[in-house]
Design an enzyme around this catalytic site. Sequence first.
Site, PDB file in Angstrom:
ATOM      1  N   HIS A 192       0.865  -1.188   0.000  1.00 38.16           N
ATOM      2  CA  HIS A 192       0.000   0.000   0.000  1.00 38.16           C
ATOM      3  C   HIS A 192       0.892   1.225   0.000  1.00 38.16           C
ATOM      4  O   HIS A 192       1.843   1.308   0.765  1.00 38.16           O
ATOM      5  CB  HIS A 192      -0.912   0.005   1.225  1.00 38.16           C
ATOM      6  CG  HIS A 192      -1.851   1.176   1.230  1.00 38.16           C
ATOM      7  ND1 HIS A 192      -2.980   1.227   0.448  1.00 38.16           N
ATOM      8  CD2 HIS A 192      -1.810   2.361   1.885  1.00 38.16           C
ATOM      9  CE1 HIS A 192      -3.594   2.385   0.630  1.00 38.16           C
ATOM     10  NE2 HIS A 192      -2.904   3.093   1.505  1.00 38.16           N
ATOM     11  N   GLY A 201      -7.050   3.770   1.605  1.00 38.69           N
ATOM     12  CA  GLY A 201      -7.884   3.955   0.419  1.00 38.69           C
ATOM     13  C   GLY A 201      -7.163   4.555  -0.758  1.00 38.69           C
ATOM     14  O   GLY A 201      -5.949   4.382  -0.904  1.00 38.69           O
ATOM     15  N   LEU A 227     -10.293  -3.843   3.824  1.00 37.74           N
ATOM     16  CA  LEU A 227      -9.349  -3.124   2.969  1.00 37.74           C
ATOM     17  C   LEU A 227      -8.242  -2.431   3.767  1.00 37.74           C
ATOM     18  O   LEU A 227      -8.512  -1.657   4.689  1.00 37.74           O
ATOM     19  CB  LEU A 227     -10.116  -2.069   2.137  1.00 37.74           C
ATOM     20  CG  LEU A 227      -9.275  -1.301   1.106  1.00 37.74           C
ATOM     21  CD1 LEU A 227      -8.806  -2.216  -0.012  1.00 37.74           C
ATOM     22  CD2 LEU A 227     -10.059  -0.116   0.553  1.00 37.74           C
ATOM     23  N   ASP A 228      -7.003  -2.675   3.377  1.00 37.68           N
ATOM     24  CA  ASP A 228      -5.824  -2.010   3.953  1.00 37.68           C
ATOM     25  C   ASP A 228      -5.701  -2.213   5.458  1.00 37.68           C
ATOM     26  O   ASP A 228      -5.079  -1.412   6.155  1.00 37.68           O
ATOM     27  CB  ASP A 228      -5.840  -0.496   3.652  1.00 37.68           C
ATOM     28  CG  ASP A 228      -5.797  -0.222   2.155  1.00 37.68           C
ATOM     29  OD1 ASP A 228      -5.354  -1.109   1.416  1.00 37.68           O
ATOM     30  OD2 ASP A 228      -6.210   0.874   1.748  1.00 37.68           O
ATOM     31  N   ASP A 229      -6.296  -3.280   5.960  1.00 37.22           N
ATOM     32  CA  ASP A 229      -6.317  -3.468   7.412  1.00 37.22           C
ATOM     33  C   ASP A 229      -5.564  -4.717   7.863  1.00 37.22           C
ATOM     34  O   ASP A 229      -5.479  -5.008   9.049  1.00 37.22           O
ATOM     35  CB  ASP A 229      -7.771  -3.540   7.902  1.00 37.22           C
ATOM     36  CG  ASP A 229      -7.850  -3.581   9.400  1.00 37.22           C
ATOM     37  OD1 ASP A 229      -7.344  -2.628  10.031  1.00 37.22           O
ATOM     38  OD2 ASP A 229      -8.382  -4.572   9.959  1.00 37.22           O
TER      39      ASP A 229
END
Lengths: 284, 284, 284, 284
Positions: A192, A201, A227-229
């Site tokens: 990311h 995001g 998401l992205d976690d």
Amino acid sequence: MTTSAILLISAPDKKGLVFTLTQFIYEHGGNILHAEQHIDEENPFFFMRIEWDLTHFDVPRELILSALEPIQNDWNMDITLSFSDTPTRVALFVSKQDHCLADLLNRVHHQNLNMTIPLIISNHRDHEALARFYDIEYHHFPMLSDNKHDVESKQLGLLNEQHIDLVVLARYMQVLSDDFVAHFPHQIINVHHSFLPAFVGANPYAQAYARGVKLIGSTAHFVTPVLDDGPIIAQHVINVSHKDSLSSFIQKGKELEKQVLTDAVKKYTEHKILVFKNQTVVFD
Amino acid sequence: MTTSAILLISAPDKKGLVFTLTQFIYEHGGNILHAEQHIDEENPFFFMRIEWDLTHFDVPRELILSALEPIQNDWNMDITLSFSDTPTRVALFVSKQDHCLADLLNRVHHQNLNMTIPLIISNHRDHEALARFYDIEYHHFPMLSDNKHDVESKQLGLLNEQHIDLVVLARYMQVLSDDFVAHFPHQIINVHHSFLPAFVGANPYAQAYARGVKLIGSTAHFVTPVLDDGPIIAQHVINVSHKDSLSSFIQKGKELEKQVLTDAVKKYTEHKILVFKNQTVVFD
Amino acid sequence: MTTSAILLISAPDKKGLVFTLTQFIYEHGGNILHAEQHIDEENPFFFMRIEWDLTHFDVPRELILSALEPIQNDWNMDITLSFSDTPTRVALFVSKQDHCLADLLNRVHHQNLNMTIPLIISNHRDHEALARFYDIEYHHFPMLSDNKHDVESKQLGLLNEQHIDLVVLARYMQVLSDDFVAHFPHQIINVHHSFLPAFVGANPYAQAYARGVKLIGSTAHFVTPVLDDGPIIAQHVINVSHKDSLSSFIQKGKELEKQVLTDAVKKYTEHKILVFKNQTVVFD
Amino acid sequence: MTTSAILLISAPDKKGLVFTLTQFIYEHGGNILHAEQHIDEENPFFFMRIEWDLTHFDVPRELILSALEPIQNDWNMDITLSFSDTPTRVALFVSKQDHCLADLLNRVHHQNLNMTIPLIISNHRDHEALARFYDIEYHHFPMLSDNKHDVESKQLGLLNEQHIDLVVLARYMQVLSDDFVAHFPHQIINVHHSFLPAFVGANPYAQAYARGVKLIGSTAHFVTPVLDDGPIIAQHVINVSHKDSLSSFIQKGKELEKQVLTDAVKKYTEHKILVFKNQTVVFD
């Protein structure tokens, strides 16, 4: 080079764990090359990576897991076994941008990473020439509004055929379905382009630029349904200043993305990552 | 050491700005020692720091600003003038933790920073001995549920009496009122113990620990009415790993807080910071 | 993108230098985009990089140098003039190892560096395929015990033909003759695989490993007749520990070499490096 | 906080070492908290740090070493035993500059380091007030041309009286005699103000400044009879540029010296350093 076996172990912490494991290895003629452990004191939970020389080890490698079964049951262990002479089989997923892809291909070509890349999957045709240069299968799946389920099921088919151990999203701009993710628990690494959890995001560089930060970051993490976690494996940062434009943020960020993804993939292929409660233990 | 004058300038960008300023300095006998400029191309806006030797400069220092007035008006400039022999007058605000306070006092004592500290303000008595050791006034204002307005008005009185240029919140755990902040626009520096904008608000180390990050950060920023949202001056980070506990996060973080706050305060006292649209230009 | 002109200036420091230069640009209709200066106070000497937009500049670019001649003579200036739309012409010299070569070729291919590579010169055939992939001339000069003078004179011929501005030794394992170096004063950049001046000469990683250092470094510098003694442009380091073997020193070092060489070459192609008394001024 | 025992072990590498040690701890009721090992493959030699909880350990702490004797003899081990509740007793030696001294005193005062400072020794009177502030004995030994032997013998007397474990040269500008060093083998830590082995000896910052380096460093190492040649424990660097003067090299260097000395001392007091062949193993 001798061949070694590597155990990754997670278990509730209890007196005698290290003793029991080292006894098993010693009594079967193994010489311990590396051993690292970590105890999470809050829970408390025990994590270990132990690597031993197989030269005089008297259990054939295909029987090691069953030989360990009694210990595993007694101590309620979660165990993964790998061998130093067996490279990790990695599938690369990529969209338009190729900096992470090119970097990983180059490193594998120079044998800097203990892995093979049986296939590349992309929603674009852009990198076919590069894949051909390195003699790697390239599968193009254009994404339409309604074909996601179909595409993913074909992709899963390819991954199974090729016995893929790890999926690397090397700047892959598609969100994977929960079902897809469930097939590769803690076996999908994403990069990311921010210092998570800042700027979750889309367009993190634009967000960072607007905020006037003095450092930008990049994060490699396992993919989970949120998401992205997912559990963070590695994070890098670099200084920025008022002299930087958004485009130089992006340029500098690409360097970070390459570094942090390589770091995470390298650790994975060395069998040095354990996951516990959405966090990682990453041994040195 | 020669004495020098330092101009900090912001203006809409227009051809001839640098020429006009350097002409002014040259024709009055000044020798430019340092000049740094930055153009924000999006807006477009011009920023400059220019420092010149006063030895043969023929305008007395108290008349320089009025001599510059025609230029200032023509070019619609925002101007700040300072002198290298005039240390910044800084008030330190502190609560219980003293690591930033002790570090700044020690640096000023060793003359590493071009500033004086006429007074320390705290909502606790803890650091009176330290203040006495360095021979600095210490004002204790206990915070009650209903005395904030009263306390702040007394504090503002002290700051005015002492001609304070800069307020430094060296781990001050009280939120200043908008009214207080309005008295010191871009003259209050706070250190936030996270890599903003990640972990805004309370207990950032606990938030970071729970998320399993691999880097923790610290941010020095100007205080504005919106909490933790002011222009960022400096940010530092340090690696953490699964081996770190929450208490070692805090311990490592304290080192970062000292460094980042010192960096920001140093830049301020060197007259190297300009603010534009909630962002900073920080010259080297 | 507008085209800009870039002046690099060195001169004995004297009052009015900046004024004179900015007057010249202003009076001819140029808008200054960037200006950075440095004064070496010991000598005292003045250094400047000034870049201005050519859109409304009324001196044709081929006449700028002669228009500057009076100023140049009055102030005893050393001047270099470049244009943002004219990429630096770079020759790469390489031996067996290709990590720096591959990295530079990839960056130029992705247009990250404002340069073209008309030719690659090597004492080995190893990288011909790579050169062909990027469509760059590859010249192979095997080194024998007695052909150095002959080889270098042919190489100089090629460099002249191709109007080469900069020679980059991307891990080239041959020592250039003083005569060769004299043809490219401060126009040859070498990467030395240590943190100079530690570990001058051969096998720096082995030397560093034997000494038990905790950091290894890499240095990009201009080549002068004295081995590893030229002006340093950039230096990078990375942590090592007892866990590192000599081969991991070398592996980590390769990453440093790529970074530091790219940094130095980038600065050169941006016309940001000035040399003075065996040291460099490298503008941001 | 539970009390733990810490073993530091060096031995020729042999199969069964880890098993034997963990068996000893397990059979006596100890719970291993941390275990780190390293194998030097060239020699081959084995190093370990193992820490266990003493709560249910059935060997009284004063008998642990004798209980370990058979193992020690069988495996030809070099063993050091420490306890987490017993702070290291450290003597600080200092000359004129006090930045390292003040930093260490402040950290010990805030209990950041598991050590006590029974005494400070200096060839100057400058820091008596600071010592008094922290309530620490201060011994002043002026150095004359002919009293070195006499002074050192008195100093050794004081160190013995106070059962000193570690001598820290916190910018002590006197060279210790070989005889003095022999009394504290690998128990004297010095901070050298360069990135060793660059700039051995006097005035390293001036040497670095003259060379035009882009990074300066600082090194903490054990003192051996050969000047600046002892085993390196930690090294830090910081960027410098043409903007830095010699005095800013020195200023920046002081920050490094504080950091690197604190790092090394912290590792020592945590019993994480082993020495082998003029190199160190420093566990995380």
